[in-house]
Design a protein around this motif. Structure first.
Motif, PDB file in Angstrom:
ATOM      1  N   ALA A  95      19.826  59.570 -13.620  1.00  0.00           N
ATOM      2  CA  ALA A  95      18.860  59.104 -14.616  1.00  0.00           C
ATOM      3  C   ALA A  95      18.464  57.664 -14.317  1.00  0.00           C
ATOM      4  O   ALA A  95      19.243  56.873 -13.786  1.00  0.00           O
ATOM      5  CB  ALA A  95      19.465  59.209 -16.004  1.00  0.00           C
ATOM      6  N   CYS A  96      17.214  57.337 -14.681  1.00  0.00           N
ATOM      7  CA  CYS A  96      16.732  55.967 -14.489  1.00  0.00           C
ATOM      8  C   CYS A  96      17.471  55.046 -15.454  1.00  0.00           C
ATOM      9  O   CYS A  96      17.778  55.403 -16.601  1.00  0.00           O
ATOM     10  CB  CYS A  96      15.234  55.915 -14.746  1.00  0.00           C
ATOM     11  SG  CYS A  96      14.486  54.322 -14.301  1.00  0.00           S
ATOM     12  N   GLY A  97      17.746  53.852 -14.981  1.00  0.00           N
ATOM     13  CA  GLY A  97      18.477  52.901 -15.808  1.00  0.00           C
ATOM     14  C   GLY A  97      17.631  52.251 -16.887  1.00  0.00           C
ATOM     15  O   GLY A  97      18.153  51.518 -17.721  1.00  0.00           O
ATOM     16  N   GLY A 101       9.353  49.655 -17.905  1.00  0.00           N
ATOM     17  CA  GLY A 101       9.558  48.488 -17.067  1.00  0.00           C
ATOM     18  C   GLY A 101      10.221  48.918 -15.758  1.00  0.00           C
ATOM     19  O   GLY A 101      10.242  50.089 -15.392  1.00  0.00           O
ATOM     20  N   VAL A 102      10.769  47.972 -15.026  1.00  0.00           N
ATOM     21  CA  VAL A 102      11.402  48.283 -13.741  1.00  0.00           C
ATOM     22  C   VAL A 102      12.840  48.704 -13.976  1.00  0.00           C
ATOM     23  O   VAL A 102      13.633  47.946 -14.529  1.00  0.00           O
ATOM     24  CB  VAL A 102      11.344  47.082 -12.784  1.00  0.00           C
ATOM     25  CG1 VAL A 102      12.055  47.424 -11.485  1.00  0.00           C
ATOM     26  CG2 VAL A 102       9.891  46.673 -12.522  1.00  0.00           C
ATOM     27  N   GLY A 103      13.174  49.910 -13.546  1.00  0.00           N
ATOM     28  CA  GLY A 103      14.553  50.389 -13.608  1.00  0.00           C
ATOM     29  C   GLY A 103      15.001  50.879 -12.237  1.00  0.00           C
ATOM     30  O   GLY A 103      14.233  50.854 -11.269  1.00  0.00           O
ATOM     31  N   TRP A 104      16.208  51.315 -12.168  1.00  0.00           N
ATOM     32  CA  TRP A 104      16.768  51.809 -10.903  1.00  0.00           C
ATOM     33  C   TRP A 104      17.480  53.127 -11.154  1.00  0.00           C
ATOM     34  O   TRP A 104      18.064  53.336 -12.204  1.00  0.00           O
ATOM     35  CB  TRP A 104      17.766  50.803 -10.312  1.00  0.00           C
ATOM     36  CG  TRP A 104      17.119  49.528  -9.855  1.00  0.00           C
ATOM     37  CD1 TRP A 104      16.921  48.406 -10.591  1.00  0.00           C
ATOM     38  CD2 TRP A 104      16.562  49.280  -8.573  1.00  0.00           C
ATOM     39  NE1 TRP A 104      16.279  47.440  -9.866  1.00  0.00           N
ATOM     40  CE2 TRP A 104      16.040  47.955  -8.591  1.00  0.00           C
ATOM     41  CE3 TRP A 104      16.445  50.020  -7.403  1.00  0.00           C
ATOM     42  CZ2 TRP A 104      15.422  47.369  -7.504  1.00  0.00           C
ATOM     43  CZ3 TRP A 104      15.822  49.428  -6.303  1.00  0.00           C
ATOM     44  CH2 TRP A 104      15.315  48.129  -6.349  1.00  0.00           C
ATOM     45  N   ARG A 105      17.400  53.977 -10.145  1.00  0.00           N
ATOM     46  CA  ARG A 105      18.178  55.205 -10.185  1.00  0.00           C
ATOM     47  C   ARG A 105      18.884  55.382  -8.836  1.00  0.00           C
ATOM     48  O   ARG A 105      18.485  54.800  -7.831  1.00  0.00           O
ATOM     49  CB  ARG A 105      17.313  56.417 -10.503  1.00  0.00           C
ATOM     50  CG  ARG A 105      16.271  56.753  -9.449  1.00  0.00           C
ATOM     51  CD  ARG A 105      15.511  57.987  -9.852  1.00  0.00           C
ATOM     52  NE  ARG A 105      14.507  58.361  -8.845  1.00  0.00           N
ATOM     53  CZ  ARG A 105      13.771  59.465  -8.919  1.00  0.00           C
ATOM     54  NH1 ARG A 105      13.908  60.288  -9.957  1.00  0.00           N
ATOM     55  NH2 ARG A 105      12.888  59.749  -7.966  1.00  0.00           N
ATOM     56  N   GLN A 106      19.921  56.195  -8.847  1.00  0.00           N
ATOM     57  CA  GLN A 106      20.783  56.301  -7.662  1.00  0.00           C
ATOM     58  C   GLN A 106      21.121  57.771  -7.397  1.00  0.00           C
ATOM     59  O   GLN A 106      21.210  58.577  -8.316  1.00  0.00           O
ATOM     60  CB  GLN A 106      22.076  55.506  -7.881  1.00  0.00           C
ATOM     61  CG  GLN A 106      23.084  55.588  -6.739  1.00  0.00           C
ATOM     62  CD  GLN A 106      24.274  54.667  -6.967  1.00  0.00           C
ATOM     63  OE1 GLN A 106      24.112  53.479  -7.255  1.00  0.00           O
ATOM     64  NE2 GLN A 106      25.472  55.233  -6.841  1.00  0.00           N
ATOM     65  N   ARG A 107      21.292  58.067  -6.144  1.00  0.00           N
ATOM     66  CA  ARG A 107      21.826  59.373  -5.770  1.00  0.00           C
ATOM     67  C   ARG A 107      22.919  59.154  -4.719  1.00  0.00           C
ATOM     68  O   ARG A 107      22.931  58.143  -4.018  1.00  0.00           O
ATOM     69  CB  ARG A 107      20.748  60.308  -5.225  1.00  0.00           C
ATOM     70  CG  ARG A 107      20.094  59.868  -3.928  1.00  0.00           C
ATOM     71  CD  ARG A 107      19.096  60.903  -3.467  1.00  0.00           C
ATOM     72  NE  ARG A 107      18.445  60.516  -2.207  1.00  0.00           N
ATOM     73  CZ  ARG A 107      17.587  61.285  -1.547  1.00  0.00           C
ATOM     74  NH1 ARG A 107      17.258  62.470  -2.036  1.00  0.00           N
ATOM     75  NH2 ARG A 107      17.042  60.868  -0.419  1.00  0.00           N
ATOM     76  N   ASN A 108      23.823  60.107  -4.640  1.00  0.00           N
ATOM     77  CA  ASN A 108      25.005  59.952  -3.797  1.00  0.00           C
ATOM     78  C   ASN A 108      25.141  61.127  -2.832  1.00  0.00           C
ATOM     79  O   ASN A 108      24.547  62.187  -3.009  1.00  0.00           O
ATOM     80  CB  ASN A 108      26.271  59.870  -4.662  1.00  0.00           C
ATOM     81  CG  ASN A 108      26.211  58.750  -5.671  1.00  0.00           C
ATOM     82  OD1 ASN A 108      25.978  57.609  -5.314  1.00  0.00           O
ATOM     83  ND2 ASN A 108      26.423  59.095  -6.932  1.00  0.00           N
ATOM     84  N   ASN A 119      10.414  54.175 -13.318  1.00  0.00           N
ATOM     85  CA  ASN A 119       9.794  53.767 -14.589  1.00  0.00           C
ATOM     86  C   ASN A 119       9.207  52.363 -14.506  1.00  0.00           C
ATOM     87  O   ASN A 119       9.550  51.464 -15.248  1.00  0.00           O
ATOM     88  CB  ASN A 119      10.818  53.812 -15.734  1.00  0.00           C
ATOM     89  CG  ASN A 119      11.239  55.230 -16.050  1.00  0.00           C
ATOM     90  OD1 ASN A 119      10.530  56.171 -15.722  1.00  0.00           O
ATOM     91  ND2 ASN A 119      12.392  55.390 -16.678  1.00  0.00           N
ATOM     92  N   ASP A 120       8.276  52.158 -13.590  1.00  0.00           N
ATOM     93  CA  ASP A 120       7.722  50.817 -13.399  1.00  0.00           C
ATOM     94  C   ASP A 120       6.516  50.537 -14.311  1.00  0.00           C
ATOM     95  O   ASP A 120       5.823  49.547 -14.150  1.00  0.00           O
ATOM     96  CB  ASP A 120       7.319  50.613 -11.950  1.00  0.00           C
ATOM     97  CG  ASP A 120       6.310  51.647 -11.480  1.00  0.00           C
ATOM     98  OD1 ASP A 120       6.043  52.601 -12.241  1.00  0.00           O
ATOM     99  OD2 ASP A 120       5.792  51.502 -10.361  1.00  0.00           O
TER     100      ASP A 120
END
Length: 239
Positions: A146-148, A152-159, A185-186
């Motif tokens: 999920a987006c943080g 606004g500007v958020g970050w998401r991660q995958r592993n 979500n920019d």
């Protein structure tokens, strides 16, 4: 009158001796053959048993004889060539097989050892038994998290995880990380209602005795929540 004396007379005399012919003795047994195969020779002999005498006949013939023996061919064994060099291993690691061969150069004869009795024509042996190197392998990326931030500007991660660990001098996983991030979500976050500055007061509704005047303002053009329009007009008493 009868005659006096013998009618015969005897006297000794010397008669010649009778001649004696030569006589051979029996042949001895044949000797052992000089070779067991391939042609040899054996001998036997005899001696004079009675020598000739008084003019008797001499012995004729030889005192010894020879004859061929064991004329059959000698047995020869099957002949094999020297071993060839070992061939290439069937695998470069993890256990393989390599072979080498030799050929028949001469078959057996006259009851010699057969090629099967002499030895095999090919041999095999194990080779390259060391474990093969195992390179590291990444598993597929998991889904993005999920987006943080919701705006606004958020970050998401995958592993991802290492599916196979490097071993036996294999190549390690150096071509990337176990996670990656990206912006999300920019879009601009919505803000609360924003008003423009108030406009000027209108002219009072009465020049004396008490009147009323008003002024207005308008909502700023933003993506925020809608402004309460009842707050768009302000009134006051005048004169």
């Amino acid at each position: 009158a009868t005659c006096a004396g013998n009618s015969t007379d005897v006297q000794s005399c010397s008669a010649p001796t009778c001649p004696i012919d030569c006589q051979w003795g029996e042949w001895e047994s044949w000797s052992v053959c000089t070779s067991t195969c391939g042609g040899g020779e054996q001998f036997h002999s005899r001696e004079i048993a009675i020598q000739s005498a008084h003019g008797g006949a001499n012995c004729t013939g030889e005192t010894g004889e020879s004859q061929p023996c064991n004329t059959q061919g000698c047995p020869t064994d099957c002949q094999l060539s020297a071993w060839e060099e070992w061939g290439a291993c069937s695998h470069t690691c993890g256990g393989g097989v390599q072979t080498h061969c030799r050929s028949i150069t001469a078959s057996e004869t006259n009851g010699g050892k057969t090629c099967e009795e002499v030895g095999v024509l090919s041999e095999a042996r194990a080779c390259n038994e060391a474990n093969c190197p195992v390179d590291c392998q990444w598993d597929a990326w998991e889904s993005w998290g999920a987006c943080g931030a919701t705006c606004g500007v958020g970050w998401r991660q995958r592993n991802r995880v290492q599916l196979v660990q490097a071993s036996y001098c294999g190549v390690a996983c150096i071509d990337g990380a176990s996670y990656e991030q990206e912006e999300c979500n920019d879009g601009t976050c919505p803000s609360d209602c924003q008003w423009e500055d108030w406009g000027a007061w209108e002219i009072c509704s009465a020049t004396c005795g008490g009147g009323e005047q008003s002024r207005e303002r308008i909502a700023a053009p933003t993506a925020g929540s809608e402004c309460n329009h009842s707050a768009a007009v302000q009134k006051q008493s005048c004169n």
